[in-house]
Design a protein around this motif. Structure first.
Motif, PDB file in Angstrom:
ATOM      1  N   GLU C  12       0.824  -1.214   0.000  1.00  0.00           N
ATOM      2  CA  GLU C  12       0.000   0.000   0.000  1.00  0.00           C
ATOM      3  C   GLU C  12       0.861   1.268   0.000  1.00  0.00           C
ATOM      4  O   GLU C  12       0.360   2.350  -0.259  1.00  0.00           O
ATOM      5  CB  GLU C  12      -0.972  -0.012   1.181  1.00  0.00           C
ATOM      6  CG  GLU C  12      -0.364   0.255   2.542  1.00  0.00           C
ATOM      7  CD  GLU C  12       0.365  -0.953   3.137  1.00  0.00           C
ATOM      8  OE1 GLU C  12       0.428  -2.014   2.477  1.00  0.00           O
ATOM      9  OE2 GLU C  12       0.862  -0.833   4.268  1.00  0.00           O
ATOM     10  N   LYS C  13       2.177   1.107   0.267  1.00  0.00           N
ATOM     11  CA  LYS C  13       3.040   2.282   0.289  1.00  0.00           C
ATOM     12  C   LYS C  13       3.742   2.522  -1.044  1.00  0.00           C
ATOM     13  O   LYS C  13       4.385   3.551  -1.230  1.00  0.00           O
ATOM     14  CB  LYS C  13       4.104   2.131   1.379  1.00  0.00           C
ATOM     15  CG  LYS C  13       3.542   2.186   2.776  1.00  0.00           C
ATOM     16  CD  LYS C  13       4.639   2.312   3.802  1.00  0.00           C
ATOM     17  CE  LYS C  13       4.029   2.506   5.185  1.00  0.00           C
ATOM     18  NZ  LYS C  13       5.034   2.381   6.236  1.00  0.00           N
ATOM     19  N   CYS C  14       3.646   1.566  -1.961  1.00  0.00           N
ATOM     20  CA  CYS C  14       4.400   1.703  -3.208  1.00  0.00           C
ATOM     21  C   CYS C  14       3.886   2.879  -4.030  1.00  0.00           C
ATOM     22  O   CYS C  14       2.694   2.945  -4.352  1.00  0.00           O
ATOM     23  CB  CYS C  14       4.319   0.423  -4.020  1.00  0.00           C
ATOM     24  SG  CYS C  14       5.214   0.529  -5.585  1.00  0.00           S
ATOM     25  N   THR C  15       4.776   3.796  -4.405  1.00  0.00           N
ATOM     26  CA  THR C  15       4.380   4.954  -5.199  1.00  0.00           C
ATOM     27  C   THR C  15       4.581   4.707  -6.686  1.00  0.00           C
ATOM     28  O   THR C  15       4.251   5.555  -7.498  1.00  0.00           O
ATOM     29  CB  THR C  15       5.236   6.191  -4.829  1.00  0.00           C
ATOM     30  OG1 THR C  15       6.596   5.922  -5.201  1.00  0.00           O
ATOM     31  CG2 THR C  15       5.149   6.511  -3.356  1.00  0.00           C
ATOM     32  N   GLY C  16       5.175   3.546  -7.014  1.00  0.00           N
ATOM     33  CA  GLY C  16       5.410   3.236  -8.415  1.00  0.00           C
ATOM     34  C   GLY C  16       6.581   3.977  -9.022  1.00  0.00           C
ATOM     35  O   GLY C  16       6.727   4.004 -10.241  1.00  0.00           O
ATOM     36  N   CYS C  17       7.459   4.562  -8.219  1.00  0.00           N
ATOM     37  CA  CYS C  17       8.505   5.428  -8.752  1.00  0.00           C
ATOM     38  C   CYS C  17       9.606   4.688  -9.501  1.00  0.00           C
ATOM     39  O   CYS C  17      10.291   5.269 -10.338  1.00  0.00           O
ATOM     40  CB  CYS C  17       9.110   6.275  -7.646  1.00  0.00           C
ATOM     41  SG  CYS C  17      10.174   5.371  -6.482  1.00  0.00           S
ATOM     42  N   ARG C  18       9.811   3.388  -9.173  1.00  0.00           N
ATOM     43  CA  ARG C  18      10.854   2.614  -9.859  1.00  0.00           C
ATOM     44  C   ARG C  18      12.274   3.018  -9.458  1.00  0.00           C
ATOM     45  O   ARG C  18      13.239   2.706 -10.165  1.00  0.00           O
ATOM     46  CB  ARG C  18      10.712   2.654 -11.387  1.00  0.00           C
ATOM     47  CG  ARG C  18       9.425   2.025 -11.880  1.00  0.00           C
ATOM     48  CD  ARG C  18       9.419   1.843 -13.390  1.00  0.00           C
ATOM     49  NE  ARG C  18       8.400   0.885 -13.782  1.00  0.00           N
ATOM     50  CZ  ARG C  18       7.192   1.201 -14.259  1.00  0.00           C
ATOM     51  NH1 ARG C  18       6.847   2.458 -14.412  1.00  0.00           N
ATOM     52  NH2 ARG C  18       6.335   0.257 -14.574  1.00  0.00           N
ATOM     53  N   SER C  19      12.415   3.692  -8.303  1.00  0.00           N
ATOM     54  CA  SER C  19      13.768   3.934  -7.791  1.00  0.00           C
ATOM     55  C   SER C  19      14.458   2.608  -7.527  1.00  0.00           C
ATOM     56  O   SER C  19      15.665   2.451  -7.775  1.00  0.00           O
ATOM     57  CB  SER C  19      13.712   4.751  -6.494  1.00  0.00           C
ATOM     58  OG  SER C  19      13.210   6.038  -6.737  1.00  0.00           O
ATOM     59  N   SER C  50      -0.089   0.944  -7.662  1.00  0.00           N
ATOM     60  CA  SER C  50       1.265   0.482  -7.964  1.00  0.00           C
ATOM     61  C   SER C  50       1.613  -0.697  -7.066  1.00  0.00           C
ATOM     62  O   SER C  50       1.257  -0.692  -5.882  1.00  0.00           O
ATOM     63  CB  SER C  50       2.309   1.568  -7.705  1.00  0.00           C
ATOM     64  OG  SER C  50       1.884   2.813  -8.137  1.00  0.00           O
ATOM     65  N   VAL C 126      19.868  -2.591  -2.345  1.00  0.00           N
ATOM     66  CA  VAL C 126      19.735  -1.202  -2.773  1.00  0.00           C
ATOM     67  C   VAL C 126      18.260  -0.808  -2.926  1.00  0.00           C
ATOM     68  O   VAL C 126      17.898   0.348  -2.696  1.00  0.00           O
ATOM     69  CB  VAL C 126      20.562  -0.942  -4.062  1.00  0.00           C
ATOM     70  CG1 VAL C 126      20.068  -1.771  -5.227  1.00  0.00           C
ATOM     71  CG2 VAL C 126      20.567   0.517  -4.407  1.00  0.00           C
ATOM     72  N   ASP C 129      17.059   0.217   0.366  1.00  0.00           N
ATOM     73  CA  ASP C 129      17.815   1.404   0.765  1.00  0.00           C
ATOM     74  C   ASP C 129      17.276   2.638   0.064  1.00  0.00           C
ATOM     75  O   ASP C 129      17.124   3.705   0.661  1.00  0.00           O
ATOM     76  CB  ASP C 129      19.297   1.181   0.421  1.00  0.00           C
ATOM     77  CG  ASP C 129      20.214   2.245   0.978  1.00  0.00           C
ATOM     78  OD1 ASP C 129      21.356   2.359   0.473  1.00  0.00           O
ATOM     79  OD2 ASP C 129      19.808   2.967   1.911  1.00  0.00           O
ATOM     80  N   TRP C 130      16.948   2.517  -1.208  1.00  0.00           N
ATOM     81  CA  TRP C 130      16.541   3.676  -2.006  1.00  0.00           C
ATOM     82  C   TRP C 130      15.041   3.936  -1.985  1.00  0.00           C
ATOM     83  O   TRP C 130      14.608   4.993  -2.424  1.00  0.00           O
ATOM     84  CB  TRP C 130      16.988   3.491  -3.464  1.00  0.00           C
ATOM     85  CG  TRP C 130      18.447   3.717  -3.699  1.00  0.00           C
ATOM     86  CD1 TRP C 130      19.434   3.814  -2.760  1.00  0.00           C
ATOM     87  CD2 TRP C 130      19.075   3.880  -4.974  1.00  0.00           C
ATOM     88  NE1 TRP C 130      20.643   4.021  -3.370  1.00  0.00           N
ATOM     89  CE2 TRP C 130      20.461   4.062  -4.734  1.00  0.00           C
ATOM     90  CE3 TRP C 130      18.624   3.880  -6.298  1.00  0.00           C
ATOM     91  CZ2 TRP C 130      21.377   4.259  -5.762  1.00  0.00           C
ATOM     92  CZ3 TRP C 130      19.538   4.073  -7.316  1.00  0.00           C
ATOM     93  CH2 TRP C 130      20.904   4.261  -7.048  1.00  0.00           C
ATOM     94  N   PRO C 132      11.710   5.368  -1.406  1.00  0.00           N
ATOM     95  CA  PRO C 132      11.388   6.606  -0.676  1.00  0.00           C
ATOM     96  C   PRO C 132      10.206   6.484   0.268  1.00  0.00           C
ATOM     97  O   PRO C 132       9.977   7.376   1.077  1.00  0.00           O
ATOM     98  CB  PRO C 132      11.053   7.609  -1.790  1.00  0.00           C
ATOM     99  CG  PRO C 132      11.140   6.885  -3.076  1.00  0.00           C
ATOM    100  CD  PRO C 132      11.299   5.439  -2.815  1.00  0.00           C
ATOM    101  N   SER C 133       9.437   5.402   0.164  1.00  0.00           N
ATOM    102  CA  SER C 133       8.171   5.374   0.884  1.00  0.00           C
ATOM    103  C   SER C 133       8.082   4.256   1.918  1.00  0.00           C
ATOM    104  O   SER C 133       7.088   4.171   2.616  1.00  0.00           O
ATOM    105  CB  SER C 133       7.022   5.199  -0.116  1.00  0.00           C
ATOM    106  OG  SER C 133       7.167   3.942  -0.766  1.00  0.00           O
TER     107      SER C 133
END
Lengths: 654, 80, 166
Positions: C12-19, C50, C126, C129-130, C132-133
């Motif tokens: 539910e926290k995934c923003t879909g940013c693909r970092s 996402s 990684v 680590d990366w 954001p959410s």
């Protein structure tokens, strides 16, 4: 090749031709990519007096060498055209994931020219490019057409650039989207795309971006992403979206109330990011590779619009069809209006700004229900706005006038000269929700001569005067002291705007998000040079990086000069320079302020080496930037601009 | 030998916006050449401090203070 | 049961940013693209949805069970299956057996590749680590489930308080 794909795609919709053009090292070194490539194409290929809707006009989509890589926020795309709203240079900048996908398909830029015989869409599948029938998609909202294209092509994972019905109807401020909701909002790119009978550009890319020094790239990208973890702007933007600015705007008096008649309102918190997150936030969203993730997805839960949902809104998307129209009591009206401008595909800023102008004309008796076809354009009348937004998109009734933008609408309605005072435009384009009497003197200086029409926050986005204060010593390091780190001072603003405009332009060439370099300052110019070199294997310096930014800015300015726009048009709407800011709330910090443009503008000209009389860049500066051909173009025009004939022309748009 | 007089330094300090004025002055006095003027204008104030340190006009301690203290620190130092 | 640190996904926290995708690709393959990432993001942009697809560190891993050559095997110390490229014949059975689609075939070699928890990276995987959410966390299941129970309880308490005030 590292970083770049090394080629651009040119699609001629008249001939149905698809051409792949290689991009030489010299070209890539000089312009870097993205906005740089686009501005160069428009300057060279779109004559300054061509109708923006002419088939010969171009619309460009620019990606950069950093697009689709692991650097922070690498998904942005610049969409550039001759603007149907202003008649001058125009572009929009959108987030999303489409730009990365185009890099993976193997292209750095897409140029569209000509006009198809009937509605089409372009399908780019790696090196296979097709022009496909879009008659069944014409008229559809982006969310519907997105679903139809994905079903038709059998792939839900593709990314699509799209226009809405307003673009198809060539509304002068129609916008362009990708991934349904991410908008390149300003200057009317959607109408240029619609004028070519183009509905969408769908992309699937199975490639990768090659990195020259993966270890160095990993080091710098990792370092920057660690920095974002504790970054103050990241935290506010992630939690509350760009709507985190509402309460700050209200306190500092830049909250646009009733066409900027006021700068603050006691009920502003109804639409703040904090309130939004507790009431209608369905999902937080992130553009490609972003460590901030300020995107929102909104779902209205109650009231007559219960169930409506959409991607967004940003601060700048919500305020123009909200408090700028006097709507603030029921936030659901504001979210609903943002949903409408999204679904119909119009720049929320210009749409709201045009309605606001009409509301002030109505307030002051310059128009009545006779002109509006019975619509009562009273402040806060949400019911009328709900009717009017689709009418503008469909060019129906009074909407057909407003679809032309406020200045043309005033002329077409035969309104007296003073109507233009209330249109709140420079060069025919209105400003976003940043009253320069509040945010700020730097922003306002940028508005007066910005190269996509003027009233535009994204040419400098000189947040050194706002969020800059959160970064200890940053203003001093760049500008020489901290005095400029507040909005309502002229101190350091001419240099600040010069520096930030250059920085922003190059950032737009890399096609990374300026929220990482303006707003948040977790990424500074030396960091960008570091990841640019790690990615491309080249040896850019900080000086070259900033110089490329200046080159692009001066090129865009020169295009305006060729359109016969210069020093006389370097103004901001008179309201800001003459009307002292009234009090809206008792904690407002800028009561009584007027915006002192002239104290700063002539100094700024010195930084740019613009002739004080014409506002044209000097031949010397243009040659220094490798723009000899531009100096040649401008040479015969300097005297022409100063001629009595040109001085007599009342120019609200070109 | 001072690069500018105390009066000149005070004049600059009181200016609202001064980067280009200071750089033009340093150019006219031969402290920087045209290329350096251009580079510093593009890169920002810290670049000026670094240049002055590289030319030994500022020592390491003064350079550090100048980055922190800005023009208000730097200009009086150049007037000594 | 081992309580190794593994990737735990809070969808539910995934923003879909693909970092995560970018970090994984760059760290493992030195180039940037979705096709060389061991973690994937699936989005429904229309609806603001996402999801992250990564290795769930199954204790009874179907990918290892179906492998005909023993290329895909559980690494007991790491708590996750790993694929030996030298033994992999590219039959794709592991990719089809994974309930989540977390295994892919590499465009350069035609062999299966999957998450290895960034073996050798001091700061850990990684992607976690990366992120954001907090959609991807690198933690033990015990810690993750405790946090989940607390989180759910806080939600319920908050809703109850609102109820009272109404």
């Amino acid at each position: 090749m590292y970083g770049w794909a090394g080629q651009r795609l040119r699609v001629d919709l008249t001939k149905g031709e698809i051409i792949k053009e290689p991009l030489s090292y010299e070209y890539r070194r000089k312009w870097i990519g993205g906005r740089g490539f686009n501005s160069d194409v428009i300057y060279n290929e779109v004559p300054p007096h061509l109708d923006p809707y002419d088939p010969k006009a171009r619309v460009c989509f620019g990606m950069g060498p950093i697009s689709g890589t692991a650097a922070p926020s690498t998904g942005r795309v610049t969409v550039t055209c001759k603007s149907p709203l202003t008649g001058g240079f125009g572009d929009g900048n959108m987030g999303g994931h489409w730009g990365a996908e185009v890099k993976y398909a193997g292209y750095d830029q897409i140029i569209v020219q000509g006009r198809a015989k009937h509605p089409v869409y372009i399908w780019i599948d790696d090196d296979k490019v097709e022009i496909r029938d879009a008659r069944h998609l014409w008229g559809k909202f982006p969310r519907e057409a997105d679903q139809m294209i994905k079903e038709e092509l059998g792939d839900e994972d593709i990314h699509i650039v799209m226009i809405g019905p307003a673009g198809e109807n060539m509304v002068r401020f129609a916008c362009t989207f990708n991934d349904v909701w991410r908008a390149a909002g300003r200057t009317g790119t959607g109408g240029v795309i619609g004028s070519k009978n183009l509905k969408a550009i769908a992309v699937r890319g199975s490639g990768t971006v090659k990195i020259a020094d993966p270890k160095k790239m990993m080091d710098v990208c990792n370092r920057l992403r660690q920095a974002f973890k504790n970054d103050p702007m990241k935290m506010g933007l992630y939690e509350f979206g760009s709507l985190c600015l509402i309460n700050v705007a209200n306190r500092d008096g830049w909250f646009p109330w009733q066409n900027f008649q006021g700068g603050a309102h006691p009920l502003a918190n109804n639409m703040s990011g904090e309130t939004h997150s507790e009431t209608v936030l369905k999902h937080r969203e992130g553009c490609f590779a972003c460590p901030i993730c300020c995107g929102r997805f909104t779902q209205i839960k109650d009231g007559k619009y219960a169930g409506e949902e959409f991607g967004g809104p940003e601060y700048e998307h919500a305020v123009p069809t909200g408090p700028r129209l006097g709507i603030i009591e029921d936030a659901n009206d504001i979210w609903h209006n943002a949903r409408l401008t999204n679904d119909y595909g119009m720049d929320g800023i210009e749409c709201g700004g045009t309605i606001a102008a009409a509301m002030e004309w109505y307030q002051r008796g310059l128009i009545t229900t006779k002109e509006t076809g019975g619509l009562e354009l009273t402040w806060g009348n949400a019911e009328v706005v709900d009717k009017l937004i689709p009418m503008i998109a469909k060019r129906e009734g009074f909407g057909a006038f407003l679809a032309e933008g406020a200045d043309r609408a005033a002329d077409k309605l035969g309104l007296p000269e003073k109507a233009h005072y209330y249109s709140i435009t420079t060069r025919g384009m209105t400003l976003p929700g940043d009253d320069p009497r509040g945010l700020g003197f730097g922003y306002g200086l940028s508005f007066s001569q910005g190269t996509r029409g003027g009233c535009d926050h994204l040419r400098s986005l000189c947040c050194l005067e706002l969020s800059g204060a959160l970064y200890t010593g940053l203003n001093t390091k760049l500008l020489g002291d901290e005095r400029g780190a507040k909005p309502t001072t002229t101190a350091n603003k001419p240099y600040m705007v010069f520096y930030e405009e250059n920085q922003k332009a190059t950032t737009d060439c890399l096609q990374v998000c300026c929220f990482t370099t303006h707003w948040s300052y977790a990424v500074l110019t030396p960091d960008q040079v570091e990841y640019l070199n790690a990615c491309t294997g080249l040896d850019f310096t900080e000086e070259e990086f900033q110089e490329i930014g200046e080159r692009i800015y001066q090129l865009e300015r020169s295009y305006w000069n060729r359109c016969m726009s210069g020093a006389r048009e370097d103004t901001v709407p008179e309201r800001f320079t003459t009307e002292p800011m009234p009090q809206g709330v008792d904690y407002q910090t800028n009561v009584g302020v007027v915006f002192p443009l002239n104290d700063m503008l002539q100094k700024y000209y010195k930084y740019r080496d613009w002739d004080p009389k014409t506002g044209f860049p000097s031949e010397k500066r243009l040659k220094m930037l490798g723009l000899d051909y531009v100096a040649k173009d401008l040479a015969p025009l300097r005297a022409k601009y100063m001629s009595d004939a040109e001085k007599k022309k009342k120019k609200y748009y070109y | 030998m001072a690069i500018m007089s105390k009066a000149q330094a005070k004049n600059f300090c009181e200016m609202d916006d001064k980067m280009i004025d200071v750089l033009n002055y340093l150019l006219s006095k031969g402290v920087i050449d045209a290329k350096t003027h251009r580079r510093i204008l593009l890169e920002g104030y810290a670049s000026l401090v670094n240049y002055l340190q590289s030319k030994k006009t500022l020592n390491a301690k003064q350079a550090k203070e100048a980055v922190k203290g800005g023009f208000d620190y730097l200009l009086p130092v150049l007037a000594r | 049961m081992s309580d190794n640190k593994v990737l735990v996904f809070n969808q539910e926290k995934c923003t879909g940013c693909r970092s995560c995708v970018m970090g994984c690709a760059l760290y493992h393959d030195g180039e940037c693209g979705k096709v060389v990432s061991r973690v994937a993001i699936v989005r429904n942009e229309r609806f603001g949805e996402s999801f992250v697809v990564g290795c769930d560190a199954c204790t009874d891993a179907p990918c290892a069970a179906v492998c005909p050559t023993g290329a895909c095997k559980m690494d007991e110390a790491a708590g996750i299956t790993k694929i030996d490229a030298n033994k992999c014949i590219g039959c794709k059975e592991c990719a089809m057996a994974c309930p989540f689609g977390a295994i892919n075939m590499h465009y350069k070699t035609g062999k299966a590749f999957k998450c290895d928890l960034c073996e050798g990276r001091d700061e850990g995987p990684v992607c976690a680590d990366w992120c954001p959410s907090g959609a991807i966390t690198y933690t033990t299941p015990t810690v993750a489930f405790k946090a989940k129970r607390r989180g759910k309880l806080e939600e319920r308490l908050k809703a109850a308080k609102c109820g009272e005030e109404a």
